[in-house]
Design an enzyme around this catalytic site. Sequence first.
Site, PDB file in Angstrom:
ATOM      1  N   ASP A 150       0.823  -1.210   0.000  1.00 11.81           N
ATOM      2  CA  ASP A 150       0.000   0.000   0.000  1.00 11.81           C
ATOM      3  C   ASP A 150       0.856   1.259   0.000  1.00 11.81           C
ATOM      4  OD1 ASP A 150      -2.300  -1.414  -0.113  1.00 11.81           O
ATOM      5  OD2 ASP A 150      -2.644  -1.423   2.055  1.00 11.81           O
ATOM      6  N   GLU A 167      -9.998 -29.761 -14.741  1.00  4.63           N
ATOM      7  CA  GLU A 167      -9.858 -28.508 -13.990  1.00  4.63           C
ATOM      8  C   GLU A 167     -10.918 -28.475 -12.913  1.00  4.63           C
ATOM      9  OE1 GLU A 167     -10.465 -25.363 -16.797  1.00  4.63           O
ATOM     10  OE2 GLU A 167      -9.021 -26.226 -18.186  1.00  4.63           O
ATOM     11  N   LYS A 207     -14.105 -26.719 -11.202  1.00 10.70           N
ATOM     12  CA  LYS A 207     -15.194 -25.845 -11.655  1.00 10.70           C
ATOM     13  C   LYS A 207     -15.379 -24.782 -10.580  1.00 10.70           C
ATOM     14  CE  LYS A 207     -19.724 -26.153 -13.790  1.00 10.70           C
ATOM     15  NZ  LYS A 207     -20.306 -24.932 -13.237  1.00 10.70           N
ATOM     16  N   ASP A 256     -16.850 -21.736  -8.595  1.00 12.66           N
ATOM     17  CA  ASP A 256     -18.235 -21.327  -8.412  1.00 12.66           C
ATOM     18  C   ASP A 256     -18.305 -19.814  -8.264  1.00 12.66           C
ATOM     19  OD1 ASP A 256     -20.871 -21.669  -8.271  1.00 12.66           O
ATOM     20  OD2 ASP A 256     -20.923 -22.559  -6.275  1.00 12.66           O
ATOM     21  N   TYR A 267      -9.557 -19.626 -17.737  1.00 13.86           N
ATOM     22  CA  TYR A 267      -9.438 -21.014 -18.179  1.00 13.86           C
ATOM     23  C   TYR A 267      -9.720 -21.236 -19.653  1.00 13.86           C
ATOM     24  CZ  TYR A 267     -14.328 -20.438 -16.786  1.00 13.86           C
ATOM     25  OH  TYR A 267     -15.593 -19.956 -16.608  1.00 13.86           O
ATOM     26  N   LYS A 292     -20.366 -32.671 -11.282  1.00 11.88           N
ATOM     27  CA  LYS A 292     -20.668 -31.825 -10.133  1.00 11.88           C
ATOM     28  C   LYS A 292     -20.575 -32.633  -8.849  1.00 11.88           C
ATOM     29  CE  LYS A 292     -23.459 -28.463 -10.903  1.00 11.88           C
ATOM     30  NZ  LYS A 292     -23.440 -27.013 -10.827  1.00 11.88           N
ATOM     31  N   CYS A 295     -52.844 -16.179   6.642  1.00  7.33           N
ATOM     32  CA  CYS A 295     -51.719 -15.414   6.119  1.00  7.33           C
ATOM     33  C   CYS A 295     -51.084 -14.603   7.246  1.00  7.33           C
ATOM     34  CB  CYS A 295     -52.199 -14.483   5.008  1.00  7.33           C
ATOM     35  SG  CYS A 295     -50.889 -13.377   4.446  1.00  7.33           S
ATOM     36  N   CYS A 304     -51.731 -10.692   6.404  1.00  9.18           N
ATOM     37  CA  CYS A 304     -53.030 -10.014   6.344  1.00  9.18           C
ATOM     38  C   CYS A 304     -54.140 -10.813   7.015  1.00  9.18           C
ATOM     39  CB  CYS A 304     -53.400  -9.699   4.891  1.00  9.18           C
ATOM     40  SG  CYS A 304     -53.791 -11.152   3.920  1.00  9.18           S
ATOM     41  N   CYS A 356     -51.926 -17.239  -0.134  1.00 13.72           N
ATOM     42  CA  CYS A 356     -52.844 -16.267   0.442  1.00 13.72           C
ATOM     43  C   CYS A 356     -53.656 -15.731  -0.733  1.00 13.72           C
ATOM     44  CB  CYS A 356     -52.073 -15.136   1.121  1.00 13.72           C
ATOM     45  SG  CYS A 356     -53.142 -13.726   1.448  1.00 13.72           S
ATOM     46  N   CYS A 398     -53.070  -7.849   0.176  1.00 14.28           N
ATOM     47  CA  CYS A 398     -52.082  -8.378   1.119  1.00 14.28           C
ATOM     48  C   CYS A 398     -50.755  -7.644   0.863  1.00 14.28           C
ATOM     49  CB  CYS A 398     -51.946  -9.881   0.884  1.00 14.28           C
ATOM     50  SG  CYS A 398     -50.681 -10.671   1.865  1.00 14.28           S
TER      51      CYS A 398
HETATM   52  S1  IVH Z   1     -15.099 -23.988 -19.460  1.00 11.46           S
HETATM   53  C1  IVH Z   1     -17.468 -23.765 -23.344  1.00 11.46           C
HETATM   54  N1  IVH Z   1     -13.863 -24.285 -17.172  1.00 11.46           N
HETATM   55  O1  IVH Z   1     -19.081 -23.128 -15.541  1.00 11.46           O
HETATM   56  C2  IVH Z   1     -17.063 -24.092 -21.971  1.00 11.46           C
HETATM   57  N2  IVH Z   1     -16.047 -23.332 -17.173  1.00 11.46           N
HETATM   58  O2  IVH Z   1     -21.473 -24.481 -16.588  1.00 11.46           O
HETATM   59  C3  IVH Z   1     -16.679 -22.901 -21.231  1.00 11.46           C
HETATM   60  N3  IVH Z   1     -16.847 -22.663 -14.968  1.00 11.46           N
HETATM   61  O3  IVH Z   1     -20.141 -20.608 -17.706  1.00 11.46           O
HETATM   62  C4  IVH Z   1     -16.547 -23.135 -19.834  1.00 11.46           C
HETATM   63  N4  IVH Z   1     -15.058 -23.288 -13.850  1.00 11.46           N
HETATM   64  O4  IVH Z   1     -18.733 -19.922 -15.747  1.00 11.46           O
HETATM   65  C5  IVH Z   1     -14.991 -23.882 -17.791  1.00 11.46           C
HETATM   66  N5  IVH Z   1     -12.648 -24.584 -15.222  1.00 11.46           N
HETATM   67  C6  IVH Z   1     -13.751 -24.155 -15.844  1.00 11.46           C
HETATM   68  C7  IVH Z   1     -14.846 -23.582 -15.146  1.00 11.46           C
HETATM   69  C8  IVH Z   1     -15.981 -23.190 -15.854  1.00 11.46           C
HETATM   70  C9  IVH Z   1     -16.269 -22.741 -13.769  1.00 11.46           C
HETATM   71  C10 IVH Z   1     -18.195 -22.121 -15.207  1.00 11.46           C
HETATM   72  C11 IVH Z   1     -18.271 -21.118 -16.314  1.00 11.46           C
HETATM   73  C12 IVH Z   1     -19.301 -21.619 -17.249  1.00 11.46           C
HETATM   74  C13 IVH Z   1     -20.032 -22.612 -16.413  1.00 11.46           C
HETATM   75  C14 IVH Z   1     -20.606 -23.684 -17.288  1.00 11.46           C
END
Ligand code: IVH
Length: 688
Positions: free
Chosen positions: A29, A104, A106, A108, A216, A303, A397, A400, A415, A421
């Site tokens: 900083d 990779e 995923k 969130d 990614y 998932k 409700c 109301c 309701c 309401c």
């Molecule tokens: S590849 C055409 N790689 O998941 C494929 N997506 O359900 C492009 N996401 O909209 C996505 N981690 O926001 C890819 N390692 C990863 C990811 C990833 C999260 C998300 C992304 C996408 C959604 C698809």
Amino acid sequence: MEALVRELDQHNYNYYVLSAPTIGDFEYDAKLRELEELERRHPEWANPASPTRRVGSDLTKEFKQVRHRTPMLSLANTYSRDEIGEFHDRVVKEVGDGFSYVCELKFDGTAISLTYENGVLTRAVTRGDGEKGDDVTTNVRTIRAIPLKLFGSGFPASFEIRGEIFMPHSSFNRLNAERDEIGEPPFANPRNAAAGTLKLQNPAIVAQRGLNSFLYDIQGEGLPFVSHYENLERVRKWGFPVSPHMEKCHSIDAIFRFIDQWDTERKKLPFDTDGVVIKVNEYGIRKRLGMTAKAPRWAVAYKFKAEAALTRLRSVDFQVGRTGAVTPVANLDPVPLAGTTVKRASLHNADQIALLDIRVGDRVYVEKGGEIIPKITGVELSERPEESVPLRFIEKCPECGTPLIKIEGEARHYCPNALHCPPQIVGRITHFTSRKAMNIEGLGEETVQLLYDSRLIDDCADLYDLRREQIAGLPRLGEKSAENILTGLENSKNVPFSRVLFALGIRYVGETTAKNLAAHFRSIDALLVATEGELSDTEEVGGIIAKSLVAHFQNRENIAIIDRLRAAGLQFEAREAIGGSNVLSGLSFVISGTFHNHSRDELKDFIELHGGKNLAAVSGNTSYLLAGEKAGDSKLSKAGKLNVPLLSEEEFMKMIAGVEPVPAGEMVDSAEAESVPAPEKPKQTALF
Ligand code: IVH
């Protein structure tokens, strides 16, 4: 100054990309402030990509919509290992076995597309509906993980890189603690917090929220390699945050090992992941596999099952929503779950409560799917207190006092006092003003609640009777807000009939149904006298919707509202509008300012519909500057210099008038209706 810029960029890189900071926050900083001071004294030497520029302070009024160069697709996803096996079998069947996968995590968060020109970040756009998203560049520039200027060399002159912006647990917990202190509702999960933060209008607040990112997917001409993994490894050297948790796999077993490993280890990560993405590595093979309308056929997401926690049910609240639906909400002993603290959970409905025999005092299992609030999935009966009694669903409700009803075939209680309401009134008016309906700026839920509490409105027709001084006198509002609201209301008189119909908030009449009805019946008068049978003749309108429409129109209070809205000047007929044509082909337009009869987006749609092109900036190639009130000075002067003619809204409308007509309801808002963002819920999509 240049040395400081380089040094600070390097520290960002060490921190965000290498996860190996070499100085502390305080020192960082101090250096940043030193650079700020130098730039203040010598603005002429300030580097536009300086790290000080991350902390913007200009307010963004609205985000510009930008079309993606290629659509931002979603991924087919599954919770089933068998389906991952099937995915692999299919790929092998189609392309043989000379390829590899990349596994990779995923992440969130919320997807982002970044454009770099000559190594400098020029644009950041959200996924939006996949076709076009919001230009959130000013906000994204504040995220320190994202390089403003690239290191090294060898990058294409222009390319796009996509990835995820997310909020780490530490930032999320801090943010919610702060919100709690000032009495603001907490964010439900880090994903919502990240998405919400990216849409903030003040980049200075975004800068404080501690967002992070992993990228990614790089796209463009002239990439160093023809495969994904190798490119990602390379772009890390240019300064991009690429997750270290990725692996090249050559067999389905290796994929399952990666999945198993991360199903456990993800719990230790400082951010949320909800699965593993498995992608074919080689671009050539990807091309052969192609894609479906929604998702590539060369990738799939596995998932993870939601994590569960055990905690005590303290009490149950009953909430009444816009449609009168009553939702039981559980108050829980706070419990950590997947990186956040859970205090409330949905109980869905009376059937669910009865099915699980959930009782106050029980120890219950809570799971977090992708939903906003977690849900209760079971009861630990072995720990049930002896004195517990079955939970009784309320009969009246809570807002109301009207006795609740249950519609046959539906699990929820309602309701029925729709018109009187309080939460239903406020909810209905908020729906009316919302973006997809009448799109009235300045009339969000809070303001609607305030107007209702101040007894200025009781239904949506009352909005059009509001007077300037009534609004301006309210707490938190003033002359400026009053002005905005009144302008918004005035503009809403041009909203096409299909959206007015949607705005009325008739149960089961969503955007698409409203469009179909408007196209079929063409006016409210025709709809008002239509029988159930005639209504069901409309595309995608079944018996339930038809019944709901007839019931709505049989109610005299509803008719009175429609009459008053009509008297106020709203569109209750599908206008004969101008259909698509080529009259603008070869012409390009830049739009600036605000207009009387159409929003900028509507004008852009018109331009495209008639074969013209929308440009962001005035250049020698611009055919016209479509200039409204308060058009940008720089655009006007540039147009003057380059002899680009100015066009008024009226002149423009004349240019496109007089071509073959199509129903208005199907035109002006068609782009928007199709662009309903696909809900990013963890619903199980069949694999192709
Ligand atoms: S590849 C055409 N790689 O998941 C494929 N997506 O359900 C492009 N996401 O909209 C996505 N981690 O926001 C890819 N390692 C990863 C990811 C990833 C999260 C998300 C992304 C996408 C959604 C698809």
